[in-house]
Write a protein that holds these residues in place. Structure first.
Motif, PDB file in Angstrom:
ATOM      1  N   ARG A 190       0.853  -1.199   0.000  1.00 50.05           N
ATOM      2  CA  ARG A 190       0.000   0.000   0.000  1.00 50.05           C
ATOM      3  C   ARG A 190       0.890   1.251   0.000  1.00 50.05           C
ATOM      4  NH1 ARG A 190      -1.360  -2.915   4.153  1.00 50.05           N
ATOM      5  NH2 ARG A 190      -0.851  -1.236   5.637  1.00 50.05           N
ATOM      6  N   PRO A 191       1.588   1.488  -1.094  1.00 47.61           N
ATOM      7  CA  PRO A 191       2.530   2.612  -1.136  1.00 47.61           C
ATOM      8  C   PRO A 191       1.813   3.947  -1.353  1.00 47.61           C
ATOM      9  CG  PRO A 191       2.502   1.522  -3.249  1.00 47.61           C
ATOM     10  CD  PRO A 191       1.595   0.716  -2.356  1.00 47.61           C
ATOM     11  N   ALA A 192       2.508   5.014  -1.016  1.00 43.07           N
ATOM     12  CA  ALA A 192       1.996   6.366  -1.243  1.00 43.07           C
ATOM     13  C   ALA A 192       3.137   7.271  -1.683  1.00 43.07           C
ATOM     14  CB  ALA A 192       1.353   6.910   0.024  1.00 43.07           C
ATOM     15  N   PHE A 193       2.807   8.213  -2.545  1.00 42.72           N
ATOM     16  CA  PHE A 193       3.760   9.247  -2.950  1.00 42.72           C
ATOM     17  C   PHE A 193       3.290  10.572  -2.371  1.00 42.72           C
ATOM     18  CE2 PHE A 193       4.964  12.707  -5.892  1.00 42.72           C
ATOM     19  CZ  PHE A 193       6.346  12.623  -5.760  1.00 42.72           C
ATOM     20  N   ILE A 194       4.195  11.298  -1.720  1.00 41.56           N
ATOM     21  CA  ILE A 194       3.872  12.596  -1.142  1.00 41.56           C
ATOM     22  C   ILE A 194       4.519  13.656  -2.006  1.00 41.56           C
ATOM     23  CG2 ILE A 194       4.045  14.103   0.858  1.00 41.56           C
ATOM     24  CD1 ILE A 194       4.110  10.280   1.114  1.00 41.56           C
ATOM     25  N   ALA A 195       3.690  14.368  -2.784  1.00 40.78           N
ATOM     26  CA  ALA A 195       4.167  15.311  -3.790  1.00 40.78           C
ATOM     27  C   ALA A 195       4.509  16.667  -3.177  1.00 40.78           C
ATOM     28  CB  ALA A 195       3.098  15.497  -4.867  1.00 40.78           C
ATOM     29  N   GLY A 196       5.460  17.350  -3.813  1.00 42.08           N
ATOM     30  CA  GLY A 196       5.786  18.720  -3.440  1.00 42.08           C
ATOM     31  C   GLY A 196       4.912  19.683  -4.225  1.00 42.08           C
ATOM     32  N   ARG A 197       5.464  20.856  -4.547  1.00 44.21           N
ATOM     33  CA  ARG A 197       4.677  21.835  -5.304  1.00 44.21           C
ATOM     34  C   ARG A 197       4.470  21.342  -6.732  1.00 44.21           C
ATOM     35  NH1 ARG A 197       8.364  25.568  -3.945  1.00 44.21           N
ATOM     36  NH2 ARG A 197       8.561  26.101  -6.148  1.00 44.21           N
ATOM     37  N   ALA A 198       3.266  21.573  -7.245  1.00 40.20           N
ATOM     38  CA  ALA A 198       2.920  21.082  -8.578  1.00 40.20           C
ATOM     39  C   ALA A 198       3.684  21.800  -9.685  1.00 40.20           C
ATOM     40  CB  ALA A 198       1.416  21.240  -8.803  1.00 40.20           C
ATOM     41  N   ASP A 199       4.231  22.988  -9.394  1.00 40.22           N
ATOM     42  CA  ASP A 199       4.907  23.763 -10.440  1.00 40.22           C
ATOM     43  C   ASP A 199       6.390  23.416 -10.565  1.00 40.22           C
ATOM     44  OD1 ASP A 199       5.663  24.844  -8.015  1.00 40.22           O
ATOM     45  OD2 ASP A 199       5.671  26.918  -8.713  1.00 40.22           O
ATOM     46  N   THR A 200       6.844  22.375  -9.869  1.00 43.43           N
ATOM     47  CA  THR A 200       8.254  22.010  -9.949  1.00 43.43           C
ATOM     48  C   THR A 200       8.435  20.727 -10.749  1.00 43.43           C
ATOM     49  OG1 THR A 200       8.164  20.793  -7.851  1.00 43.43           O
ATOM     50  CG2 THR A 200       8.790  23.109  -7.739  1.00 43.43           C
ATOM     51  N   SER A 201       9.365  20.766 -11.687  1.00 43.11           N
ATOM     52  CA  SER A 201       9.609  19.597 -12.527  1.00 43.11           C
ATOM     53  C   SER A 201      10.169  18.442 -11.713  1.00 43.11           C
ATOM     54  CB  SER A 201      10.578  19.956 -13.660  1.00 43.11           C
ATOM     55  OG  SER A 201      11.829  20.399 -13.146  1.00 43.11           O
ATOM     56  N   THR A 202      10.906  18.744 -10.632  1.00 44.03           N
ATOM     57  CA  THR A 202      11.493  17.675  -9.835  1.00 44.03           C
ATOM     58  C   THR A 202      10.420  16.773  -9.233  1.00 44.03           C
ATOM     59  OG1 THR A 202      11.635  19.291  -8.039  1.00 44.03           O
ATOM     60  CG2 THR A 202      13.630  18.871  -9.288  1.00 44.03           C
ATOM     61  N   SER A 203       9.396  17.370  -8.621  1.00 44.90           N
ATOM     62  CA  SER A 203       8.330  16.577  -8.008  1.00 44.90           C
ATOM     63  C   SER A 203       7.564  15.796  -9.062  1.00 44.90           C
ATOM     64  CB  SER A 203       7.374  17.481  -7.225  1.00 44.90           C
ATOM     65  OG  SER A 203       6.381  16.711  -6.569  1.00 44.90           O
ATOM     66  N   ARG A 204       7.257  16.438 -10.185  1.00 44.52           N
ATOM     67  CA  ARG A 204       6.495  15.761 -11.243  1.00 44.52           C
ATOM     68  C   ARG A 204       7.281  14.581 -11.803  1.00 44.52           C
ATOM     69  NH1 ARG A 204       5.733  21.135 -12.953  1.00 44.52           N
ATOM     70  NH2 ARG A 204       7.119  20.773 -14.726  1.00 44.52           N
ATOM     71  N   GLU A 205       8.574  14.750 -12.024  1.00 46.24           N
ATOM     72  CA  GLU A 205       9.377  13.674 -12.600  1.00 46.24           C
ATOM     73  C   GLU A 205       9.543  12.511 -11.621  1.00 46.24           C
ATOM     74  OE1 GLU A 205      12.952  15.651 -13.683  1.00 46.24           O
ATOM     75  OE2 GLU A 205      12.122  16.535 -15.506  1.00 46.24           O
ATOM     76  N   ARG A 206       9.763  12.808 -10.364  1.00 45.24           N
ATOM     77  CA  ARG A 206       9.897  11.741  -9.371  1.00 45.24           C
ATOM     78  C   ARG A 206       8.592  10.957  -9.244  1.00 45.24           C
ATOM     79  NH1 ARG A 206      13.291  15.815  -5.310  1.00 45.24           N
ATOM     80  NH2 ARG A 206      15.069  15.988  -6.762  1.00 45.24           N
ATOM     81  N   GLU A 207       7.503  11.665  -9.281  1.00 46.63           N
ATOM     82  CA  GLU A 207       6.195  11.006  -9.241  1.00 46.63           C
ATOM     83  C   GLU A 207       5.991  10.123 -10.465  1.00 46.63           C
ATOM     84  OE1 GLU A 207       1.436  12.225  -9.317  1.00 46.63           O
ATOM     85  OE2 GLU A 207       2.955  13.741  -8.852  1.00 46.63           O
ATOM     86  N   ALA A 208       6.351  10.636 -11.645  1.00 47.99           N
ATOM     87  CA  ALA A 208       6.170   9.875 -12.884  1.00 47.99           C
ATOM     88  C   ALA A 208       6.954   8.568 -12.848  1.00 47.99           C
ATOM     89  CB  ALA A 208       6.603  10.721 -14.080  1.00 47.99           C
ATOM     90  N   GLY A 209       8.211   8.622 -12.401  1.00 45.54           N
ATOM     91  CA  GLY A 209       9.009   7.407 -12.335  1.00 45.54           C
ATOM     92  C   GLY A 209       8.470   6.417 -11.322  1.00 45.54           C
ATOM     93  N   PHE A 210       8.001   6.913 -10.185  1.00 46.07           N
ATOM     94  CA  PHE A 210       7.457   6.068  -9.128  1.00 46.07           C
ATOM     95  C   PHE A 210       6.208   5.334  -9.613  1.00 46.07           C
ATOM     96  CE2 PHE A 210       5.172   5.644  -4.951  1.00 46.07           C
ATOM     97  CZ  PHE A 210       6.111   4.856  -4.311  1.00 46.07           C
ATOM     98  N   PHE A 211       5.280   6.062 -10.206  1.00 48.37           N
ATOM     99  CA  PHE A 211       4.027   5.460 -10.669  1.00 48.37           C
ATOM    100  C   PHE A 211       4.266   4.517 -11.842  1.00 48.37           C
ATOM    101  CE2 PHE A 211       2.187   8.342  -7.807  1.00 48.37           C
ATOM    102  CZ  PHE A 211       0.818   8.105  -7.686  1.00 48.37           C
TER     103      PHE A 211
END
Length: 340
Positions: A190-211
């Motif tokens: 039951r994993p979860a990703f805790i995202a940072g600000r939506a306007d940062t490429s770092t958070s979006r990219e880390r989320e994309a790789g995780f999912f």
């Protein structure tokens, strides 16, 4: 003769002309002796520097920069100095640039705002190049800046859309995959990703790789929690808000979020880490290794990123590098500490 007092010099101040006349060399020879990387024999450089010390000569770098139309100044634009990762980056970048003969000026922007507002001030200081970290630069702003013959590099950021900027960053997508694989290897369901600000490429990219790692295995997507910021408090609040879901593995968009999350899990919810839940961050800030946290994390290759940034700036400013924007992604390293 006392240092700084040379007969015949206005007000007793020693000039490059005085030093050149004393040595019987040209003023350009004196200038080259004080210019890193300039073509001059080592013996001659030593002779000029020794005479300058004896006579009290101090080069006027501002005047020299105006004559050669280069200031050797690099602006560092940052918007997240509260995040411990960026003061460390600032120190490394400043030291590396100074070692290459540049000096740095720090400009700050509120988190989430574009760095365009800094550009007029950067021009006033005749800054040759800008390194933008934890902020963004619009396509129009970038084009205008580069059109003046200046250089710009995004550090730890990806260029948005058609923004014509060089970019040096960690491979955040691959890092996100590594976090997913580490949690799966430990049987987390039951994993979860805790995202940072939506306007940062770092958070979006880390989320994309995780999912993506879960999707490729035909597994249900992880739960997504939106911290909406990069701070200890945001991580703490995000975990408390997800108390009912009870994820057994948590990947935070960066370390400072993860530290807040760890304290919320242990002290707010009474969950045991890593027995009940595994926690992974991203960056490997110094606090991550503190015994109180012992945080597993993805270490960014900061030294390599800094070296690549400085080399790219020098190549752009010298004209050695032309052509389209350069984008480079460097691999992160999983640091498997006690929270995993």
């Amino acid at each position: 003769m006392s240092p700084g007092a040379y007969p015949g010099a206005p007000g007793g101040a020693v000039t490059a002309r005085d030093l050149a006349r004393h040595l019987g060399v040209s003023q350009s020879m004196v200038s080259r002796a004080f210019s890193p990387g300039a073509s001059i024999a080592p013996g001659m450089r030593a002779r000029v520097l020794a005479a300058a010390e004896a006579m009290g000569y101090r080069p006027n770098f501002i005047a020299a920069s105006l004559s050669r139309r280069r200031s050797s100044l690099v602006g560092l634009v940052m918007g997240e100095l509260a995040n411990p990762f960026y003061p460390a980056v600032l120190e490394r970048l400043s030291q590396a640039l100074q070692a290459e003969g540049f000096q740095t000026l720090l400009f700050t922007e509120p988190p989430g705002q574009e760095a365009d507002a800094c550009l007029p001030l950067l021009r006033q200081y005749h800054v040759d190049a800008v390194v933008v970290t934890s902020a963004s630069l619009s396509s129009a702003g970038a084009a205008h800046w580069l059109g003046d013959g200046r250089a710009a590099v995004l550090f730890n950021r990806a260029a948005a859309g058609d923004t014509p900027l060089d970019s040096i960053a960690c491979d955040n997508v691959a890092g996100g995959r590594m976090a997913a694989e580490a949690l799966l290897a430990r049987g987390r369901q039951r994993p979860a990703f805790i995202a940072g600000r939506a306007d940062t490429s770092t958070s979006r990219e880390r989320e994309a790789g995780f999912f993506a790692a879960f999707a490729e295995r035909g597994l249900p997507p992880p739960r997504r929690l939106d911290a909406a910021d990069y701070s200890y408090g945001a991580g703490h609040r995000a975990v408390l808000a997800a108390a009912e879901a009870k994820p057994d593995g948590m990947f935070f968009a960066n370390d400072i979020l993860a530290l807040g999350g760890l304290d919320a899990l242990r002290h707010g919810l009474g969950r045991r880490v890593p027995r009940d839940v595994s926690v992974i961050g991203f960056d490997d800030i110094p606090m991550a290794a503190w015994p109180a946290y012992d945080l597993a994390t993805l270490r960014q290759p900061v030294a390599e990123m800094v070296a690549a940034t400085v080399a790219l700036l020098r190549a752009r400013l010298s004209g050695a590098a032309g052509g389209p924007p350069h984008s480079e992604r460097l691999a992160a390293t999983l640091v498997a500490r006690g929270s995993l």
